[in-house]
Design an enzyme around this catalytic site. Structure first.
Site, PDB file in Angstrom:
ATOM      1  CG  HIS A 176      32.272  34.925  37.033  1.00  8.09           C
ATOM      2  ND1 HIS A 176      33.377  34.753  38.393  1.00  8.09           N
ATOM      3  CD2 HIS A 176      32.788  34.582  36.194  1.00  8.09           C
ATOM      4  CE1 HIS A 176      34.345  34.795  37.492  1.00  8.09           C
ATOM      5  NE2 HIS A 176      34.341  33.642  36.389  1.00  8.09           N
ATOM      6  CD  GLU A 179      31.238  36.158  41.001  1.00  5.06           C
ATOM      7  OE1 GLU A 179      31.570  37.404  41.314  1.00  5.06           O
ATOM      8  OE2 GLU A 179      32.373  34.904  41.115  1.00  5.06           O
ATOM      9  CG  HIS A 311      34.747  39.470  40.001  1.00  2.00           C
ATOM     10  ND1 HIS A 311      34.690  37.530  39.742  1.00  2.00           N
ATOM     11  CD2 HIS A 311      35.607  39.479  39.107  1.00  2.00           C
ATOM     12  CE1 HIS A 311      35.027  38.334  38.269  1.00  2.00           C
ATOM     13  NE2 HIS A 311      35.282  39.274  37.863  1.00  2.00           N
ATOM     14  CD  GLU A 384      37.375  37.175  43.939  1.00  2.00           C
ATOM     15  OE1 GLU A 384      35.960  36.542  44.143  1.00  2.00           O
ATOM     16  OE2 GLU A 384      37.531  36.307  42.532  1.00  2.00           O
TER      17      GLU A 384
END
Length: 435
Positions: A176, A179, A311, A384
């Site tokens: 993504h 990020e 991420h 994350e």
């Protein structure tokens, strides 16, 4: 799902100042001003923006909301959600019975930070590392992005030029585009391993017994666009056109060829931020990365044994599956689940993240998490990274946190490398599964 507090958790009430109640007639205008537009033009009323959704108390509720096509960016400690949504998405969420507020970010939060590393700078740093450590660093191009940028893979071991018969570990970054901290994580891993060889006993032993692959930016077209203007563009997807639509890009982490589009965990609308593409591996960058992973098979056996896909944000350690709430299911027996859980919890002990199965948040389908395990048999995790709230920068935290927040994952990375020879050792089943 409720999460236990940790040292980086926000104090109660810190989100209150960000709230602004939506007036339905002005919905599009409000959303158009909350974030970068994802295009080089001025914000339009149908552009996505940041909203807070209330009333989603369970994973099933969150899945229902995600099924509208929004990106759920964070599950907050009080159970509310931060999501990136278009006005049409918001209308659908409201019709489902959930509350929606707009989140207005300060203008300075969207200014590109020169402390982050652009894709050309990543390539330069990789080349410099290979020149400085020619025995430890081997680079190769595993494909090209849609716009023609090289997709670079870096192999690190004590004799990196030689493809050896060793357990391999894969670290992927920036599926993504919005990020950027994940790219800094890749650079930190490479520096930690090369600088530690010969001076750090643990790292030296790992480089003598493992092969480590670092793919520092798997979506360079998206990254370059995200950093192309005088404000972050809040761009998540690739940049490849979609036939029959003016909307660009596919969400790479919904485009993988395992249970693609199966379970209301992605969108079939090219306008959506979670658009899964017109077919599995239809995104140029996903096909190239999947081919790279498949290419690591030797004599019918996948050499990559463990992996982390990095991420932001939310400070979580996630493991498969994402397409089902079940732990033990088709493609996942109890020992396999227990191995993922034990390794995930071990890594979370040192970085302070919250460990959980991916679907504890909400259902996703077509994710790299599920594909790596179900298709390739690779024990794998999604991290994350920092922060745990929008207050600390969301997808774009200030670059002065890079050193601390990448170093925070040194021990988890080394733990995973340590178990790469036999992940099942963590549950005491090495004789059963590793011979």
């Amino acid at each position: 799902m409720p999460r236990p507090p940790h040292p980086h958790s926000p104090s109660p009430g810190r989100h209150t100042a960000l709230r602004k109640t939506l007036v339905p007639v002005a919905l599009g205008a409000l959303l158009a001003g909350t974030l970068g537009t994802g295009s080089a033009t001025a914000a339009q009323e149908d552009d996505p923006g940041l909203v807070r959704v209330s009333g989603a108390e369970t994973a099933a509720d969150r899945t229902e909301i995600a099924g509208t096509g929004v990106s759920i960016d964070l599950v907050e400690e009080d159970g509310t959600l931060l999501a990136t949504a278009t006005p049409d998405d918001v209308d659908e969420i409201t019709e489902l019975g959930y509350g929606v507020d707009s989140v207005q970010l300060p203008a300075e939060a969207m200014h590109p930070d020169p402390g982050y590393t652009s894709y050309p700078e990543v390539v330069e740093q990789v080349d410099a590392l290979a020149a400085e450590y020619p025995d430890l660093v081997h680079t190769e191009v595993y494909g090209q992005s849609y716009e023609g940028r090289d997709l670079v893979a870096v192999r690190i071991s004590d004799d990196a030029a030689v493809d050896q018969d060793r357990p391999e570990v894969l670290f992927t970054h920036s599926q993504h585009a919005r990020e950027p901290l994940t790219v800094e994580m890749a650079l930190h891993i490479m520096e930690m391993l090369t600088e530690g060889h010969g001076s750090d006993e643990q790292i030296t032993e790992l480089l003598e017994t493992r092969e480590i692959w670092v793919l520092p930016n798997t979506n360079p077209d998206g990254t370059e666009f995200d950093q192309s203007e005088d404000a972050w563009q809040d761009w998540r997807k690739t940049r490849e056109p979609n036939e029959g639509s003016d909307a660009l890009g596919t969400d790479m982490n919904r485009n993988w060829a395992y249970n693609w589009g199966c379970c209301n965990g992605s969108s079939d609308d090219p306008e959506s931020i979670t658009y899964r593409g017109h077919a599995p591996e239809s995104a140029t960058e996903v096909e190239a990365l999947a081919d790279f992973v498949r290419g690591r098979e030797a004599d019918g056996e996948q050499q990559i044994t463990t992996a982390i896909d990095f991420h932001t944000f939310g400070e979580l350690v996630l493991w498969p599956f994402g397409h089902t709430y079940d732990e033990v299911t088709d493609g996942m027996i109890q020992d396999e689940y227990d191995t993922h859980q034990a390794l995930g919890e071990l890594m979370a002990e040192s970085n302070g993240y919250t460990p959980q199965q991916s679907s504890d948040l909400y259902i996703t389908d077509g994710s790299i998490n599920d594909w790596l395990w179900a298709d390739q048999g690779i024990v794998n995790f999604t991290f994350e990274m920092y922060p745990s709230s929008m207050d600390d920068g969301g997808f774009y935290p200030p670059s002065d946190v890079i050193e601390e927040e990448t170093a925070r994952n040194e021990e988890p990375v080394l733990d995973l490398l340590g178990y790469a020879d036999c992940p099942y050792r963590i549950i005491g089943e090495e004789e059963t599964y590793c011979g």
